[in-house]
Design a protein around this motif. Structure first.
Motif, PDB file in Angstrom:
ATOM      1  N   TYR A 205       0.904 -29.640  41.288  1.00 36.44           N
ATOM      2  CA  TYR A 205       2.321 -29.972  41.427  1.00 36.44           C
ATOM      3  C   TYR A 205       3.149 -29.444  40.263  1.00 36.44           C
ATOM      4  CZ  TYR A 205       0.900 -33.083  45.154  1.00 36.44           C
ATOM      5  OH  TYR A 205       0.391 -33.592  46.315  1.00 36.44           O
TER       6      TYR A 205
ATOM      7  N   THR B   5       5.892 -26.549  45.073  1.00 34.23           N
ATOM      8  CA  THR B   5       5.537 -27.329  46.249  1.00 34.23           C
ATOM      9  C   THR B   5       5.559 -26.415  47.476  1.00 34.23           C
ATOM     10  OG1 THR B   5       7.850 -27.962  46.463  1.00 34.23           O
ATOM     11  CG2 THR B   5       6.399 -29.510  45.340  1.00 34.23           C
TER      12      THR B   5
ATOM     13  N   VAL C  79       9.622 -25.714  42.203  1.00 37.28           N
ATOM     14  CA  VAL C  79       9.795 -26.988  41.511  1.00 37.28           C
ATOM     15  C   VAL C  79       8.856 -27.024  40.314  1.00 37.28           C
ATOM     16  CG1 VAL C  79       9.724 -29.488  41.737  1.00 37.28           C
ATOM     17  CG2 VAL C  79      10.383 -28.071  43.693  1.00 37.28           C
TER      18      VAL C  79
ATOM     19  N   LEU D 165       7.454 -28.960  37.298  1.00 42.29           N
ATOM     20  CA  LEU D 165       7.350 -30.340  36.823  1.00 42.29           C
ATOM     21  C   LEU D 165       6.107 -30.468  35.944  1.00 42.29           C
ATOM     22  CD1 LEU D 165       8.073 -31.983  40.259  1.00 42.29           C
ATOM     23  CD2 LEU D 165       9.590 -32.076  38.300  1.00 42.29           C
TER      24      LEU D 165
ATOM     25  N   HIS E 251       4.875 -37.927  38.518  1.00 43.66           N
ATOM     26  CA  HIS E 251       6.296 -37.722  38.786  1.00 43.66           C
ATOM     27  C   HIS E 251       6.469 -36.597  39.808  1.00 43.66           C
ATOM     28  CE1 HIS E 251      10.591 -37.400  38.326  1.00 43.66           C
ATOM     29  NE2 HIS E 251      10.482 -36.147  37.902  1.00 43.66           N
ATOM     30  N   ALA E 252       5.587 -35.592  39.693  1.00 42.77           N
ATOM     31  CA  ALA E 252       5.652 -34.474  40.629  1.00 42.77           C
ATOM     32  C   ALA E 252       5.360 -34.933  42.052  1.00 42.77           C
ATOM     33  CB  ALA E 252       4.666 -33.393  40.202  1.00 42.77           C
TER      34      ALA E 252
ATOM     35  N   GLU F 206       5.883 -37.941  43.266  1.00 42.69           N
ATOM     36  CA  GLU F 206       7.059 -38.690  43.724  1.00 42.69           C
ATOM     37  C   GLU F 206       8.191 -37.742  44.099  1.00 42.69           C
ATOM     38  OE1 GLU F 206       8.086 -41.383  40.625  1.00 42.69           O
ATOM     39  OE2 GLU F 206       6.184 -42.495  40.719  1.00 42.69           O
ATOM     40  N   LYS F 207       8.362 -36.705  43.277  1.00 43.60           N
ATOM     41  CA  LYS F 207       9.413 -35.732  43.553  1.00 43.60           C
ATOM     42  C   LYS F 207       9.144 -35.009  44.872  1.00 43.60           C
ATOM     43  CE  LYS F 207      12.881 -32.903  42.655  1.00 43.60           C
ATOM     44  NZ  LYS F 207      14.284 -33.357  42.744  1.00 43.60           N
ATOM     45  N   THR F 208       7.867 -34.648  45.088  1.00 43.11           N
ATOM     46  CA  THR F 208       7.515 -33.944  46.320  1.00 43.11           C
ATOM     47  C   THR F 208       7.763 -34.825  47.539  1.00 43.11           C
ATOM     48  OG1 THR F 208       5.835 -32.674  45.142  1.00 43.11           O
ATOM     49  CG2 THR F 208       5.685 -32.717  47.533  1.00 43.11           C
TER      50      THR F 208
ATOM     51  N   HIS G  64       9.833 -37.273  47.734  1.00 46.14           N
ATOM     52  CA  HIS G  64      11.290 -37.388  47.876  1.00 46.14           C
ATOM     53  C   HIS G  64      11.864 -36.163  48.571  1.00 46.14           C
ATOM     54  CE1 HIS G  64      15.493 -38.193  46.946  1.00 46.14           C
ATOM     55  NE2 HIS G  64      15.569 -36.980  46.436  1.00 46.14           N
ATOM     56  N   GLU G  65      11.373 -34.975  48.196  1.00 43.44           N
ATOM     57  CA  GLU G  65      11.864 -33.738  48.806  1.00 43.44           C
ATOM     58  C   GLU G  65      11.479 -33.672  50.284  1.00 43.44           C
ATOM     59  OE1 GLU G  65      13.849 -31.353  47.615  1.00 43.44           O
ATOM     60  OE2 GLU G  65      14.119 -32.597  45.844  1.00 43.44           O
TER      61      GLU G  65
ATOM     62  N   LYS H 288      13.741 -35.986  52.136  1.00 40.25           N
ATOM     63  CA  LYS H 288      15.064 -35.361  52.246  1.00 40.25           C
ATOM     64  C   LYS H 288      15.050 -34.277  53.328  1.00 40.25           C
ATOM     65  CE  LYS H 288      18.632 -33.040  49.493  1.00 40.25           C
ATOM     66  NZ  LYS H 288      18.764 -31.878  50.386  1.00 40.25           N
TER      67      LYS H 288
END
Length: 469
Positions: free
Chosen positions: A147, A151, A245, A247, A252-253, A255-257, A259-260, A263
């Protein structure tokens, strides 16, 4: 029982040599995957972790299990539910493409929770089955990705499914300017699908992203300056595709993935598909399934006497007549096809909402291959209010038309002849002297045995036939 089979008994399918996990083949009309020795441990971990079970339970992955078949130098063979009649992305409407993308996005979120990832969202890795989309390739999965670099699943979903939708949002997906990309399969790392995207859009996307080195035939700046929307779309596509991305923190990565992905799913769900305006998109709009026309009732009652199981409808628009057949028990399942993208998109959404046993495809009658006709073939072919467009407007040879229709039916056919040609009310159009009912039946009889014909309403004569033995 001898569970060891030889390669001479197998029918290999698809890009079977390109799969990094195993080789797909059909044996005794069943689908198997012979897992390579170096992939056995990983594939077993997919099952042991519970990932495959959860994806299957949530209708995101084709039912797959470990088989008792064996080969020399191979200890792991998988079997999957087999859907040989399924047609690929080039036959899907816009809403179907959205649902396929959502399937990958949902599956990717679940994979992260299990410590795996989806790295290959190619169009051949997902099937359209019974109005849902199922991932079908075990090679689509990989170990937990790095990550900290990028991604790929988000990038791949966008490039394989979202790009065609973005390019088509302002009617850039014109029927006459469509261009199906085939060169991408040669670039195994990419293999992105851009079905029905206009030539100039595809070439600019590929050129800007370094996938295709062929020089555009037209000056790009000239094209862009002439169409501000095209310019905005291209800029958007390049931005989406080239974004990585970066990171540092792994959790955190993740969670970010997630989230993406959420979205992306939200964006896809909000994609405006209701404004697909086309020539025939509103043809069935005022029809009521509880109050069908006398014409439809006459044809339906005749079909009920044939005792058929399934049907295929050409020029089926939003699927009203096929839905009527199902409701009244004339058939048990139906395929609805139409080349009008707005009409077939409505057919898919209506079928999905009602949970009807209908499969919808966008099919060009003039480009139906032998392979496609075999997949679509049904007990009865239905072609209502369409032949006059093929013969008089498009200049299709009637013998070629009948031959294509013959390839799509196992038993029966019902086709309408319009004696007044392209007349739709008002002044009569000029009709060629040769265009008569006798002329039509003469050619019809080359492929079918006449059962009967009768007028259903002005300018509509329903002709019923049976496939010649």
């Amino acid at each position: 029982m001898n569970n060891i089979i030889s390669e001479s008994e197998m029918k290999f399918i698809g890009y079977y040599r390109l799969d990094i996990r195993g080789t797909k083949f059909v044996w005794n009309n069943r689908l198997f995957i012979k897992i390579y020795k170096n992939a056995e441990k990983f594939v077993r971990s997919l099952f042991e972790s519970g990932l495959i079970d959860e994806l299957t339970d949530k209708n995101l992955f084709v039912k797959t299990w470990i088989s008792d078949l064996h080969f020399e130098n191979c200890d792991l063979v998988l079997e999957q539910d087999y859907y040989p009649q399924s047609l690929g992305l080039e036959y899907w409407s816009n809403s179907m493409i959205v649902d396929a993308a959502l399937t990958f996005a949902k599956a990717a979120e679940i994979c992260i929770q299990y410590g795996f990832s989806i790295v290959d969202t190619h169009k051949n890795n997902i099937l359209y089955v019974n109005n849902k989309f199922l991932i079908c390739d075990i090679g689509a999965f990989d170990v937990e990705m790095n990550y900290g670099e990028y991604t790929p699943v988000i990038r791949n979903i966008k490039s394989n499914f979202l790009y065609p939708l973005l390019a088509g949002k302002k009617d850039l997906l014109g029927d006459e300017t469509s261009y199906k990309v085939t060169c991408l399969d040669e670039e195994h790392r990419m293999r992105c699908a851009y079905p029905n995207v206009p030539y100039k859009i595809v070439k600019m996307i590929l050129k800007y992203n370094g996938v295709c080195r062929e020089t555009c035939k037209r000056n790009e700046s000239e094209i862009l300056s002439n169409n501000n929307f095209v310019k905005n779309v291209i800029v958007k596509l390049i931005s989406i595709y080239t974004t990585k991305v970066y990171l540092n923190n792994k959790e955190h990565a993740k969670e970010k993935t997630i989230h993406e992905l959420e979205k992306l799913s939200k964006d896809l769900n909000q994609y405006d598909l209701d404004n697909i305006d086309s020539t025939w998109s509103n043809y069935h709009k005022k029809m009521d399934i509880n109050m069908p026309s006398e014409r439809f009732m006459k044809i339906m009652n005749k079909i009920k006497n044939f005792n058929v199981t399934d049907s295929i409808e050409l020029g089926g628009n939003s699927g009203f007549f096929s839905r009527l057949l199902l409701k009244n028990g004339a058939v048990k399942k139906a395929v609805v096809t139409d080349y009008d993208r707005g009409a077939i998109d409505k057919a898919y959404k209506e079928t999905k909402k009602r949970n009807d046993n209908i499969i919808t495809y966008r099919v060009d009658f003039n480009n139906i291959s032998n392979e496609t006709s075999q997949k679509l073939k049904s007990d009865i072919l239905i072609c209502l209010a369409m032949t006059h467009h093929l013969i008089l407007a498009q200049g299709v040879d009637i013998d070629c038309m009948m031959e294509t229709m013959r390839a799509l039916t196992r038993k029966y056919i019902v086709v309408e002849f319009m004696p007044l040609g392209l007349w739709g009310g008002g002044e009569l159009p000029e009709i060629p002297e040769w265009y008569t009912l006798d002329w039509f039946i003469q050619h019809f009889n080359k492929k079918f045995d006449m059962i009967e014909y009768f007028e259903t309403e002005p300018n509509r004569i329903a002709i019923f036939g049976k496939v010649k033995e």
